[in-house]
Design a protein around this motif. Sequence first.
Motif, PDB file in Angstrom:
ATOM      1  N   PRO A  14      62.586  54.303  43.797  1.00  0.00           N
ATOM      2  CA  PRO A  14      61.759  55.212  44.609  1.00  0.00           C
ATOM      3  C   PRO A  14      62.554  55.952  45.676  1.00  0.00           C
ATOM      4  O   PRO A  14      62.239  57.102  45.998  1.00  0.00           O
ATOM      5  N   SER A  15      63.591  55.317  46.216  1.00  0.00           N
ATOM      6  CA  SER A  15      64.363  55.942  47.295  1.00  0.00           C
ATOM      7  C   SER A  15      65.244  57.082  46.796  1.00  0.00           C
ATOM      8  O   SER A  15      65.836  57.807  47.602  1.00  0.00           O
ATOM      9  N   TYR A  16      65.330  57.266  45.485  1.00  0.00           N
ATOM     10  CA  TYR A  16      66.082  58.376  44.905  1.00  0.00           C
ATOM     11  C   TYR A  16      65.206  59.610  44.684  1.00  0.00           C
ATOM     12  O   TYR A  16      65.730  60.687  44.401  1.00  0.00           O
ATOM     13  N   ILE A  17      63.889  59.467  44.776  1.00  0.00           N
ATOM     14  CA  ILE A  17      62.983  60.505  44.284  1.00  0.00           C
ATOM     15  C   ILE A  17      62.439  61.399  45.395  1.00  0.00           C
ATOM     16  O   ILE A  17      61.846  60.932  46.377  1.00  0.00           O
ATOM     17  N   ASP A  18      62.648  62.710  45.235  1.00  0.00           N
ATOM     18  CA  ASP A  18      61.938  63.732  46.002  1.00  0.00           C
ATOM     19  C   ASP A  18      60.751  64.166  45.137  1.00  0.00           C
ATOM     20  O   ASP A  18      60.922  64.892  44.149  1.00  0.00           O
ATOM     21  N   HIS A  19      59.574  63.699  45.475  1.00  0.00           N
ATOM     22  CA  HIS A  19      58.363  63.953  44.690  1.00  0.00           C
ATOM     23  C   HIS A  19      57.925  65.393  44.947  1.00  0.00           C
ATOM     24  O   HIS A  19      57.630  65.764  46.094  1.00  0.00           O
ATOM     25  N   THR A  20      57.866  66.205  43.908  1.00  0.00           N
ATOM     26  CA  THR A  20      57.927  67.657  44.070  1.00  0.00           C
ATOM     27  C   THR A  20      56.681  68.377  43.560  1.00  0.00           C
ATOM     28  O   THR A  20      56.167  68.073  42.486  1.00  0.00           O
ATOM     29  N   LEU A  21      56.234  69.361  44.347  1.00  0.00           N
ATOM     30  CA  LEU A  21      55.175  70.269  43.911  1.00  0.00           C
ATOM     31  C   LEU A  21      55.467  71.640  44.517  1.00  0.00           C
ATOM     32  O   LEU A  21      55.299  71.856  45.727  1.00  0.00           O
ATOM     33  N   LEU A  22      55.887  72.582  43.671  1.00  0.00           N
ATOM     34  CA  LEU A  22      56.334  73.888  44.146  1.00  0.00           C
ATOM     35  C   LEU A  22      55.639  75.055  43.453  1.00  0.00           C
ATOM     36  O   LEU A  22      55.989  76.206  43.685  1.00  0.00           O
ATOM     37  N   LYS A  23      54.657  74.769  42.624  1.00  0.00           N
ATOM     38  CA  LYS A  23      53.977  75.824  41.880  1.00  0.00           C
ATOM     39  C   LYS A  23      53.187  76.732  42.816  1.00  0.00           C
ATOM     40  O   LYS A  23      52.643  76.284  43.831  1.00  0.00           O
ATOM     41  N   ALA A  24      53.105  78.000  42.439  1.00  0.00           N
ATOM     42  CA  ALA A  24      52.355  78.966  43.250  1.00  0.00           C
ATOM     43  C   ALA A  24      50.891  78.577  43.384  1.00  0.00           C
ATOM     44  O   ALA A  24      50.259  78.831  44.420  1.00  0.00           O
ATOM     45  N   GLU A  25      50.344  77.948  42.351  1.00  0.00           N
ATOM     46  CA  GLU A  25      48.923  77.609  42.353  1.00  0.00           C
ATOM     47  C   GLU A  25      48.626  76.259  43.004  1.00  0.00           C
ATOM     48  O   GLU A  25      47.473  75.789  42.988  1.00  0.00           O
ATOM     49  N   ALA A  26      49.625  75.628  43.602  1.00  0.00           N
ATOM     50  CA  ALA A  26      49.396  74.348  44.275  1.00  0.00           C
ATOM     51  C   ALA A  26      48.412  74.542  45.427  1.00  0.00           C
ATOM     52  O   ALA A  26      48.618  75.370  46.314  1.00  0.00           O
ATOM     53  N   THR A  27      47.346  73.792  45.418  1.00  0.00           N
ATOM     54  CA  THR A  27      46.326  73.865  46.463  1.00  0.00           C
ATOM     55  C   THR A  27      46.621  72.819  47.540  1.00  0.00           C
ATOM     56  O   THR A  27      47.382  71.872  47.307  1.00  0.00           O
ATOM     57  N   PRO A  28      46.011  72.966  48.719  1.00  0.00           N
ATOM     58  CA  PRO A  28      46.172  71.920  49.741  1.00  0.00           C
ATOM     59  C   PRO A  28      45.776  70.548  49.230  1.00  0.00           C
ATOM     60  O   PRO A  28      46.432  69.543  49.558  1.00  0.00           O
ATOM     61  N   GLU A  29      44.730  70.493  48.418  1.00  0.00           N
ATOM     62  CA  GLU A  29      44.298  69.206  47.885  1.00  0.00           C
ATOM     63  C   GLU A  29      45.362  68.589  46.979  1.00  0.00           C
ATOM     64  O   GLU A  29      45.614  67.382  47.027  1.00  0.00           O
ATOM     65  N   ALA A  30      46.013  69.430  46.175  1.00  0.00           N
ATOM     66  CA  ALA A  30      47.066  68.930  45.299  1.00  0.00           C
ATOM     67  C   ALA A  30      48.271  68.440  46.096  1.00  0.00           C
ATOM     68  O   ALA A  30      48.916  67.445  45.738  1.00  0.00           O
ATOM     69  N   VAL A  31      48.570  69.132  47.184  1.00  0.00           N
ATOM     70  CA  VAL A  31      49.689  68.709  48.035  1.00  0.00           C
ATOM     71  C   VAL A  31      49.375  67.371  48.697  1.00  0.00           C
ATOM     72  O   VAL A  31      50.247  66.499  48.795  1.00  0.00           O
ATOM     73  N   LEU A  32      48.157  67.180  49.138  1.00  0.00           N
ATOM     74  CA  LEU A  32      47.789  65.900  49.736  1.00  0.00           C
ATOM     75  C   LEU A  32      47.820  64.778  48.706  1.00  0.00           C
ATOM     76  O   LEU A  32      48.194  63.645  49.035  1.00  0.00           O
ATOM     77  N   LYS A  33      47.462  65.072  47.477  1.00  0.00           N
ATOM     78  CA  LYS A  33      47.585  64.071  46.417  1.00  0.00           C
ATOM     79  C   LYS A  33      49.045  63.698  46.218  1.00  0.00           C
ATOM     80  O   LYS A  33      49.382  62.519  46.022  1.00  0.00           O
TER      81      LYS A  33
END
Length: 231
Positions: A14-33
């Motif tokens: 887990p300490s190696y992972i940058d958990h990523t969400l960069l899509k244009a359609e990413a919503t605030p709810e998806a970012v909080l998830k």
Amino acid sequence: MSAAPDKFDLNRLPSYIDHTLLKAEATPEAVLKLCDEARQYGFYSVCVNSGYVADCVRYLAGSGVRVSAVVGFPLGASCSDVKAYEAARAAELGATDIDMVLAVGRLLAGDETYVRDDIRAVVEAVRGKAIVKVILETGLLNEEQKRTACRLAEEAGAHFVKTSTGFGPGGATVEDVKLMRAAVSPDIQVKASGGVRDLATALAMIEAGATRLGTSSGVAIMNGAGGVTGY
């Protein structure tokens, strides 16, 4: 920090992972998830566009999960002072890691001075506040250009070189991670990003020399390792 997959301590994954969400359609709810997942699995950071940094910092307060922000993303063609401002603002809002895209077109044209100065502008803008990872977009470069990009990133004071945005042609490969690891000094780390979607690929990148993994598939990777406990 390289280790053979069959010897790698999966509790460290887990300490190696940058958990990523960069899509244009990413919503605030998806970012909080994304943040919830990072908190659950203990990932190193969430990696988001700068407009979501403040939300993530606030939501992850006290969790130990850091926030990474991309800059000049995904093309790397913004003005250097704009990249520097975006980086500085993200750091001011609480980002501890800045993943910037180098000026790919300038590199392809052989303008080393521009590329080096572009990276240095970002490094200086966040000095003492955040580390800087330089995204090479390896799918657009030949081997010589990859080595040149690594050298320029190190000369400019970057802390990491990183393979890909995930939006360009291709993604991380074992061969590129090995090349990048060999092209920089031991003081510089390597991040594999783009197409790291399962445990086998994650471990192969670590074996090749990656000390950080950028992936939107962190949960799938951890499930492949047996989940949160009992690896």
